[in-house]
Design a protein around this motif. Structure first.
Motif, mmCIF file in Angstrom:
data_model
loop_
_atom_site.group_PDB
_atom_site.id
_atom_site.type_symbol
_atom_site.label_atom_id
_atom_site.label_comp_id
_atom_site.label_asym_id
_atom_site.label_seq_id
_atom_site.Cartn_x
_atom_site.Cartn_y
_atom_site.Cartn_z
ATOM 1 N N ALA A 151 0.825 -1.211 0.000
ATOM 2 C CA ALA A 151 0.000 0.000 0.000
ATOM 3 C C ALA A 151 0.856 1.257 0.000
ATOM 4 O O ALA A 151 0.564 2.232 -0.706
ATOM 5 C CB ALA A 151 -0.946 -0.008 1.199
ATOM 6 N N ALA A 152 1.918 1.250 0.777
ATOM 7 C CA ALA A 152 2.778 2.432 0.874
ATOM 8 C C ALA A 152 3.450 2.767 -0.450
ATOM 9 O O ALA A 152 3.759 3.932 -0.711
ATOM 10 C CB ALA A 152 3.830 2.217 1.957
ATOM 11 N N GLY A 153 3.655 1.766 -1.315
ATOM 12 C CA GLY A 153 4.343 2.005 -2.578
ATOM 13 C C GLY A 153 3.437 2.361 -3.740
ATOM 14 O O GLY A 153 3.918 2.564 -4.854
ATOM 15 N N THR A 154 2.132 2.459 -3.507
ATOM 16 C CA THR A 154 1.196 2.778 -4.585
ATOM 17 C C THR A 154 0.678 4.206 -4.462
ATOM 18 O O THR A 154 0.591 4.759 -3.365
ATOM 19 C CB THR A 154 -0.022 1.827 -4.572
ATOM 20 O OG1 THR A 154 -0.826 2.081 -3.408
ATOM 21 C CG2 THR A 154 0.412 0.376 -4.573
ATOM 22 N N SER A 155 0.323 4.785 -5.602
ATOM 23 C CA SER A 155 -0.252 6.131 -5.591
ATOM 24 C C SER A 155 -1.595 6.165 -4.885
ATOM 25 O O SER A 155 -1.950 7.149 -4.231
ATOM 26 C CB SER A 155 -0.424 6.627 -7.028
ATOM 27 O OG SER A 155 0.827 6.752 -7.677
ATOM 28 N N LYS B 227 -2.502 4.193 -2.464
ATOM 29 C CA LYS B 227 -2.332 3.740 -1.077
ATOM 30 C C LYS B 227 -3.271 2.586 -0.749
ATOM 31 O O LYS B 227 -3.934 2.565 0.294
ATOM 32 C CB LYS B 227 -2.532 4.900 -0.087
ATOM 33 C CG LYS B 227 -1.600 6.083 -0.320
ATOM 34 C CD LYS B 227 -0.136 5.649 -0.330
ATOM 35 C CE LYS B 227 0.807 6.807 -0.648
ATOM 36 N NZ LYS B 227 2.195 6.335 -0.883
ATOM 37 N N ILE B 228 -3.332 1.625 -1.645
ATOM 38 C CA ILE B 228 -4.159 0.446 -1.448
ATOM 39 C C ILE B 228 -3.320 -0.812 -1.634
ATOM 40 O O ILE B 228 -2.271 -0.785 -2.264
ATOM 41 C CB ILE B 228 -5.346 0.405 -2.431
ATOM 42 C CG1 ILE B 228 -4.833 0.349 -3.883
ATOM 43 C CG2 ILE B 228 -6.276 1.592 -2.228
ATOM 44 C CD1 ILE B 228 -5.917 0.065 -4.900
ATOM 45 N N THR B 229 -3.812 -1.909 -1.072
ATOM 46 C CA THR B 229 -3.258 -3.226 -1.345
ATOM 47 C C THR B 229 -4.294 -3.989 -2.155
ATOM 48 O O THR B 229 -5.324 -4.399 -1.620
ATOM 49 C CB THR B 229 -2.949 -3.990 -0.044
ATOM 50 O OG1 THR B 229 -2.041 -3.224 0.748
ATOM 51 C CG2 THR B 229 -2.332 -5.349 -0.348
ATOM 52 N N PRO B 230 -4.094 -4.149 -3.445
ATOM 53 C CA PRO B 230 -5.091 -4.833 -4.262
ATOM 54 C C PRO B 230 -5.297 -6.282 -3.834
ATOM 55 O O PRO B 230 -4.400 -6.929 -3.273
ATOM 56 C CB PRO B 230 -4.502 -4.768 -5.676
ATOM 57 C CG PRO B 230 -3.545 -3.615 -5.641
ATOM 58 C CD PRO B 230 -2.970 -3.643 -4.260
ATOM 59 N N THR B 231 -6.481 -6.788 -4.117
ATOM 60 C CA THR B 231 -6.808 -8.202 -3.936
ATOM 61 C C THR B 231 -6.869 -8.859 -5.315
ATOM 62 O O THR B 231 -6.926 -8.160 -6.340
ATOM 63 C CB THR B 231 -8.171 -8.356 -3.249
ATOM 64 O OG1 THR B 231 -9.201 -7.871 -4.137
ATOM 65 C CG2 THR B 231 -8.216 -7.567 -1.937
ATOM 66 N N PRO B 232 -6.887 -10.168 -5.392
ATOM 67 C CA PRO B 232 -7.032 -10.817 -6.700
ATOM 68 C C PRO B 232 -8.263 -10.341 -7.465
ATOM 69 O O PRO B 232 -8.211 -10.167 -8.688
ATOM 70 C CB PRO B 232 -7.121 -12.301 -6.342
ATOM 71 C CG PRO B 232 -6.294 -12.428 -5.100
ATOM 72 C CD PRO B 232 -6.600 -11.164 -4.330
#
Length: 263
Positions: free
Chosen positions: A219-223, A225-230
């Protein structure tokens, strides 16, 4: 309005868990008949249960084995009367190993394994399915990674295999035109994925979700700020498989990585 993939027959290779599983179920939800290849009996049973009472057919076996792929292609034709779409989700991870850490025999064995699983298996699948896809003017979707664009999400072995798949999309889209469209999806880090490491390095019991704090780092590395799921990636696969919505789309890779944080 009918489901967007109604009447289509799909083959998903590596469909027992993670992005492959989410994509197979998304295809079913959009009205397709789905044939899946899965090596792990437990994952295969779970997929069957998730797709119960829907047109899902699971072939158990190693998706890198040409004879298993050939069996699954013909099973898809038998189930749906044709083959409209091939989705390749088979992959193995390198757990960020560096060439500085490997002796030469290990390096060669690991590189050969990751090429065979991540790249050659896709070429074998496309080569096997091509006559059926040509007949239906179908499509192919390959699973890449953010590692095909940036030096993140894996080490040099994994990253270079995904860069190779990026080239495969480009070359196959020209090679198989005009009968068959070829595209890719490049997910970023994803929660709930369990693909394992290299047997050549003794990593086969390790999975990508085994590192503490992984979801927070993603999440911290995305614009966004999310953690995608499948399931967040499955929509891109559905779009590319849709012969109407994506009729003019070939040689394209959709990046479903949450955006790269420029900071």
């Amino acid at each position: 309005m009918s489901p967007r993939l109604s009447g289509l027959s799909m083959l998903v290779i590596g469909a027992g868990s993670g992005i492959g599983r989410a994509t197979a179920l998304a295809y079913l939800g959009e009205g397709a008949t789905v044939t899946a290849i899965e090596r792990d009996p437990e994952h295969a049973a779970g997929l069957r249960q998730a797709g119960a009472d829907r047109p899902l057919h699971v072939v158990e076996g190693d998706a890198t084995a040409p004879e298993i792929v050939a069996t699954a292609v013909e099973a898809a034709v038998a189930a749906g009367g044709r083959l409209d779409q091939l989705t390749c989700c088979v992959g193995v991870f390198d757990h960020y190993v560096s060439v500085r850490e490997l002796g030469m025999p290990q390096l060669i064995a690991a590189a050969e394994e990751i090429w065979r699983v991540n790249v050659l298996s896709a070429l074998v699948a496309v080569g096997t399915a091509w006559p059926r896809l040509r007949d239906s003017r179908g499509s192919v979707t390959l699973t890449l990674s953010e590692s095909a664009f940036h030096p993140v999400g894996g080490g040099v072995l994994y990253g270079s295999s995904k860069w190779a798949l990026r080239g495969v999309v480009q070359h196959l889209s020209a090679d198989l035109a005009p009968q068959v469209r070829v595209n890719g999806v490049a997910p970023g880090g994803t929660a709930g994925t369990r693909f394992s490491g290299l047997r050549a390095l003794g990593q086969q019991e390790r999975t990508v979700d085994s590192r503490a704090g992984r979801e927070e780092r993603i999440a911290a590395g995305t614009s966004l700020k999310i953690t995608p799921t499948p399931e967040d990636h499955a929509g891109a696969f559905v779009y590319l498989a849709d012969p109407r919505a994506a009729r003019a789309v070939t040689g394209v890779v959709i990046n479903s990585d949450g955006g790269r944080d420029p900071s």
